[in-house]
Write a protein that holds these residues in place. Structure first.
Motif, PDB file in Angstrom:
ATOM      1  N   VAL A  49       0.844  -1.205   0.000  1.00 55.73           N
ATOM      2  CA  VAL A  49       0.000   0.000   0.000  1.00 55.73           C
ATOM      3  C   VAL A  49       0.874   1.248   0.000  1.00 55.73           C
ATOM      4  CG1 VAL A  49      -1.638   1.332   1.408  1.00 55.73           C
ATOM      5  CG2 VAL A  49      -1.988  -1.126   1.069  1.00 55.73           C
ATOM      6  N   ASP A  50       1.950   1.190   0.759  1.00 52.66           N
ATOM      7  CA  ASP A  50       2.867   2.319   0.896  1.00 52.66           C
ATOM      8  C   ASP A  50       3.442   2.768  -0.450  1.00 52.66           C
ATOM      9  OD1 ASP A  50       4.087   4.016   2.753  1.00 52.66           O
ATOM     10  OD2 ASP A  50       6.015   3.008   2.356  1.00 52.66           O
ATOM     11  N   LYS A  51       3.618   1.819  -1.368  1.00 49.92           N
ATOM     12  CA  LYS A  51       4.219   2.132  -2.678  1.00 49.92           C
ATOM     13  C   LYS A  51       3.173   2.584  -3.694  1.00 49.92           C
ATOM     14  CE  LYS A  51       8.318  -0.906  -2.737  1.00 49.92           C
ATOM     15  NZ  LYS A  51       8.743  -0.508  -1.441  1.00 49.92           N
ATOM     16  N   SER A  52       1.901   2.604  -3.301  1.00 50.56           N
ATOM     17  CA  SER A  52       0.833   2.910  -4.257  1.00 50.56           C
ATOM     18  C   SER A  52       0.187   4.259  -3.956  1.00 50.56           C
ATOM     19  CB  SER A  52      -0.243   1.815  -4.197  1.00 50.56           C
ATOM     20  OG  SER A  52      -1.398   2.229  -4.888  1.00 50.56           O
ATOM     21  N   PRO A  53       0.292   5.219  -4.874  1.00 51.69           N
ATOM     22  CA  PRO A  53      -0.346   6.518  -4.636  1.00 51.69           C
ATOM     23  C   PRO A  53      -1.845   6.399  -4.375  1.00 51.69           C
ATOM     24  CG  PRO A  53       1.129   6.658  -6.509  1.00 51.69           C
ATOM     25  CD  PRO A  53       1.060   5.209  -6.119  1.00 51.69           C
ATOM     26  N   MET A  54      -2.500   5.405  -4.979  1.00 51.14           N
ATOM     27  CA  MET A  54      -3.939   5.237  -4.759  1.00 51.14           C
ATOM     28  C   MET A  54      -4.226   4.315  -3.580  1.00 51.14           C
ATOM     29  SD  MET A  54      -5.457   5.180  -8.638  1.00 51.14           S
ATOM     30  CE  MET A  54      -7.128   5.659  -8.205  1.00 51.14           C
ATOM     31  N   GLY A  55      -3.171   3.839  -2.939  1.00 51.37           N
ATOM     32  CA  GLY A  55      -3.359   3.004  -1.753  1.00 51.37           C
ATOM     33  C   GLY A  55      -3.910   1.625  -2.051  1.00 51.37           C
ATOM     34  N   VAL A  56      -3.629   1.114  -3.251  1.00 51.43           N
ATOM     35  CA  VAL A  56      -4.120  -0.226  -3.606  1.00 51.43           C
ATOM     36  C   VAL A  56      -2.922  -1.195  -3.554  1.00 51.43           C
ATOM     37  CG1 VAL A  56      -3.909   0.278  -6.110  1.00 51.43           C
ATOM     38  CG2 VAL A  56      -5.336  -1.607  -5.346  1.00 51.43           C
ATOM     39  N   PRO A  57      -2.998  -2.239  -2.687  1.00 53.47           N
ATOM     40  CA  PRO A  57      -1.830  -3.120  -2.549  1.00 53.47           C
ATOM     41  C   PRO A  57      -1.537  -3.893  -3.825  1.00 53.47           C
ATOM     42  CG  PRO A  57      -3.716  -3.996  -1.317  1.00 53.47           C
ATOM     43  CD  PRO A  57      -4.106  -2.630  -1.797  1.00 53.47           C
ATOM     44  N   TRP A  58      -2.602  -4.380  -4.409  1.00 53.19           N
ATOM     45  CA  TRP A  58      -2.465  -5.099  -5.682  1.00 53.19           C
ATOM     46  C   TRP A  58      -3.801  -5.080  -6.409  1.00 53.19           C
ATOM     47  CZ3 TRP A  58      -0.520 -10.168  -2.972  1.00 53.19           C
ATOM     48  CH2 TRP A  58      -1.505 -10.680  -2.132  1.00 53.19           C
ATOM     49  N   LEU A  59      -3.752  -5.258  -7.721  1.00 55.07           N
ATOM     50  CA  LEU A  59      -4.972  -5.412  -8.502  1.00 55.07           C
ATOM     51  C   LEU A  59      -5.431  -6.856  -8.373  1.00 55.07           C
ATOM     52  CD1 LEU A  59      -3.834  -3.721 -11.862  1.00 55.07           C
ATOM     53  CD2 LEU A  59      -4.737  -2.613  -9.793  1.00 55.07           C
ATOM     54  N   GLU A  60      -6.705  -7.087  -8.545  1.00 56.62           N
ATOM     55  CA  GLU A  60      -7.180  -8.461  -8.694  1.00 56.62           C
ATOM     56  C   GLU A  60      -7.065  -8.823 -10.182  1.00 56.62           C
ATOM     57  OE1 GLU A  60      -7.880 -10.587  -6.344  1.00 56.62           O
ATOM     58  OE2 GLU A  60      -7.590  -9.077  -4.778  1.00 56.62           O
ATOM     59  N   PRO A  61      -6.839 -10.115 -10.495  1.00 53.12           N
ATOM     60  CA  PRO A  61      -6.719 -10.495 -11.911  1.00 53.12           C
ATOM     61  C   PRO A  61      -7.888  -9.996 -12.766  1.00 53.12           C
ATOM     62  CG  PRO A  61      -6.020 -12.310 -10.534  1.00 53.12           C
ATOM     63  CD  PRO A  61      -6.541 -11.256  -9.587  1.00 53.12           C
ATOM     64  N   HIS A  62      -9.119  -9.965 -12.199  1.00 53.27           N
ATOM     65  CA  HIS A  62     -10.254  -9.547 -13.030  1.00 53.27           C
ATOM     66  C   HIS A  62     -10.157  -8.072 -13.411  1.00 53.27           C
ATOM     67  CE1 HIS A  62     -12.483  -7.443  -9.834  1.00 53.27           C
ATOM     68  NE2 HIS A  62     -12.158  -8.437  -9.049  1.00 53.27           N
ATOM     69  N   ASP A  63      -9.431  -7.267 -12.615  1.00 53.47           N
ATOM     70  CA  ASP A  63      -9.230  -5.854 -12.997  1.00 53.47           C
ATOM     71  C   ASP A  63      -8.462  -5.788 -14.322  1.00 53.47           C
ATOM     72  OD1 ASP A  63     -10.379  -4.864 -10.594  1.00 53.47           O
ATOM     73  OD2 ASP A  63      -8.459  -5.097  -9.541  1.00 53.47           O
ATOM     74  N   VAL A  64      -7.497  -6.677 -14.460  1.00 54.34           N
ATOM     75  CA  VAL A  64      -6.679  -6.707 -15.679  1.00 54.34           C
ATOM     76  C   VAL A  64      -7.492  -7.277 -16.842  1.00 54.34           C
ATOM     77  CG1 VAL A  64      -4.485  -7.478 -16.673  1.00 54.34           C
ATOM     78  CG2 VAL A  64      -4.635  -7.008 -14.213  1.00 54.34           C
ATOM     79  N   SER A  65      -8.332  -8.257 -16.529  1.00 52.41           N
ATOM     80  CA  SER A  65      -9.125  -8.903 -17.590  1.00 52.41           C
ATOM     81  C   SER A  65     -10.061  -7.912 -18.284  1.00 52.41           C
ATOM     82  CB  SER A  65      -9.952 -10.056 -17.011  1.00 52.41           C
ATOM     83  OG  SER A  65      -9.109 -11.024 -16.449  1.00 52.41           O
ATOM     84  N   GLU A  66     -10.529  -6.900 -17.544  1.00 54.14           N
ATOM     85  CA  GLU A  66     -11.427  -5.922 -18.176  1.00 54.14           C
ATOM     86  C   GLU A  66     -10.695  -5.142 -19.269  1.00 54.14           C
ATOM     87  OE1 GLU A  66     -14.640  -5.975 -17.773  1.00 54.14           O
ATOM     88  OE2 GLU A  66     -14.439  -7.478 -16.182  1.00 54.14           O
ATOM     89  N   ALA A  67      -9.430  -4.823 -19.035  1.00 49.73           N
ATOM     90  CA  ALA A  67      -8.642  -4.122 -20.061  1.00 49.73           C
ATOM     91  C   ALA A  67      -8.392  -5.041 -21.255  1.00 49.73           C
ATOM     92  CB  ALA A  67      -7.315  -3.643 -19.470  1.00 49.73           C
ATOM     93  N   ILE A  68      -8.105  -6.300 -20.949  1.00 47.48           N
ATOM     94  CA  ILE A  68      -7.896  -7.301 -22.006  1.00 47.48           C
ATOM     95  C   ILE A  68      -9.157  -7.419 -22.871  1.00 47.48           C
ATOM     96  CG2 ILE A  68      -7.647  -9.802 -22.375  1.00 47.48           C
ATOM     97  CD1 ILE A  68      -4.993  -8.718 -21.513  1.00 47.48           C
ATOM     98  N   LEU A  69     -10.287  -7.494 -22.198  1.00 53.21           N
ATOM     99  CA  LEU A  69     -11.560  -7.643 -22.905  1.00 53.21           C
ATOM    100  C   LEU A  69     -11.786  -6.473 -23.860  1.00 53.21           C
ATOM    101  CD1 LEU A  69     -14.289  -9.057 -23.332  1.00 53.21           C
ATOM    102  CD2 LEU A  69     -15.108  -7.902 -21.262  1.00 53.21           C
ATOM    103  N   TYR A  70     -11.484  -5.279 -23.411  1.00 52.73           N
ATOM    104  CA  TYR A  70     -11.638  -4.102 -24.274  1.00 52.73           C
ATOM    105  C   TYR A  70     -10.759  -4.240 -25.530  1.00 52.73           C
ATOM    106  CZ  TYR A  70     -10.929   0.583 -26.114  1.00 52.73           C
ATOM    107  OH  TYR A  70     -10.817   1.650 -26.963  1.00 52.73           O
ATOM    108  N   PHE A  71      -9.465  -4.523 -25.341  1.00 57.65           N
ATOM    109  CA  PHE A  71      -8.574  -4.626 -26.496  1.00 57.65           C
ATOM    110  C   PHE A  71      -8.993  -5.770 -27.433  1.00 57.65           C
ATOM    111  CE2 PHE A  71      -5.083  -2.485 -23.895  1.00 57.65           C
ATOM    112  CZ  PHE A  71      -5.113  -1.312 -24.634  1.00 57.65           C
TER     113      PHE A  71
END
Ligand SMILES: NC(=O)c1ccc[n+]([C@@H]2O[C@H](COP(=O)([O-])OP(=O)(O)OC[C@H]3O[C@@H](n4cnc5c(N)ncnc54)[C@H](O)[C@@H]3O)[C@@H](O)[C@H]2O)c1
Length: 285
Positions: free
Chosen positions: A233-255
């Motif tokens: 969290v400390d390394k993330s300006p938005m305070g998100v420790p990590w993305l969930e895989p489905h967050d990435v899948s939405e970008a994949i789906l768009y492309f």
């Protein structure tokens, strides 16, 4: 909106778990059939377990539960002939190929040996080139290729400082960015898009393991995933420790969808603000 990739076929490497599995299931939910490959064995310079046979079986189960078809094979992205055999069989069974996701990857962070550098370059860079090479004869106008980079491609003073293995990871991902950038020009006349995504930390087997807990919490003798959270969290300006895989899948789906049929050569940062203060570079150095 549903059916955003209806009737398409996607070839996904590293599909046994993590982001690859998530992409397979998300695309299947939107109407795609899947050709899935994974290594299903360990690599001795990787300090955490890779996926096994039962993981790939679970991907098959989840895709079939959506009502779509899947052809799943063991293949090593370092070996072009294995990828060619898998994609050829998949296309013979499913009829076509529209989407290519060069997703398989390893992290040999922390190991300071030439082999650690070379192993990660073989998988994360040569593996991406092999994936596109195996898929290319089957692609046609309207196809889309998405390569998985990393914020490590765009950020110096981070994983590139974590031994020869960490440097190899950053080296490979930087070159994946360049490869995608140039391949977008190469495939443009065929009306095939090529884009690169650069996620920050993602909640998958690559991050959620004992080796990483120790790397982020060297002050503790037996750190857990929970203990690692404040450091992430400390390394993330938005305070998100990590993305969930489905967050990435939405970008994949768009492309992968027709919504992005004229969107090519992008380097999309899914970074929770991590890179904003560092660089706005569209192309990795
Ligand atoms: N997890 C993160 O924090 C993170 C961040 C940015 C980018 N990435 C990248 O995302 C991609 C997916 O990783 P993930 O987070 O899902 O991790 P993961 O370890 O859960 O999944 C990677 C998959 O690739 C497979 N694989 C490894 N070597 C292979 C080979 N030689 N041939 C075929 N398959 C192989 C593994 O068995 C595994 O199933 C990778 O390219 C990774 O570098 C991950």
């Amino acid at each position: 909106m549903t059916g955003r990739v209806e009737g398409k076929v996607a070839f996904i490497t590293g599909a046994a778990r993590g982001q690859g599995r998530s992409h397979a299931v998300r695309l299947a939910e939107e109407g795609a059939d899947i050709i899935a490959v994974d290594l299903l064995e360990e690599i001795d310079t990787v300090p955490y377990p890779l996926a096994g046979k039962e993981d790939l079986e679970e991907t098959v189960r989840l895709v079939e539960a959506t009502g779509r078809r899947i052809v799943a094979r063991r293949a090593d992205v370092r070996v072009l002939s294995e990828l060619q055999a898998a994609v050829d069989e998949g296309v013979a069974e499913l009829g076509r190929l529209d989407i290519v996701l060069a997703n398989a990857g390893i992290l040999t962070m922390g190991l300071d040996t030439p082999k650690a550098f070379l192993d990660v370059v073989q998988v994360n860079l040569l593996g991406v080139i092999n994936t596109v090479t195996a898929a290319e004869p089957h692609l046609q106008a309207g196809g889309s290729i998405v390569l998985t980079g990393s914020t490590a491609a765009l950020l110096s003073g981070s994983v590139d400082m974590a031994g020869a293995g960490g440097l190899g990871y950053a080296h490979a991902k930087r070159h994946v960015g360049r490869f995608g950038h140039d391949m977008a020009r190469v495939f443009a006349k065929q009306q095939i898009t090529v884009n690169v995504i650069h996620p920050t930390n993602v909640h998958s087997g690559m991050m959620d393991n004992d080796f990483m807990y120790h790397a982020f919490r060297p002050d503790l003798s037996s750190p857990t995933g929970e203990d690692m959270m404040p450091a992430l969290v400390d390394k993330s300006p938005m305070g998100v420790p990590w993305l969930e895989p489905h967050d990435v899948s939405e970008a994949i789906l768009y492309f992968a969808s027709d919504e992005a049929k004229w969107v090519t050569g992008q380097q999309l940062k899914l970074d929770g603000g991590q890179l904003g203060p560092v660089t706005n570079a569209g192309v990795p150095a």
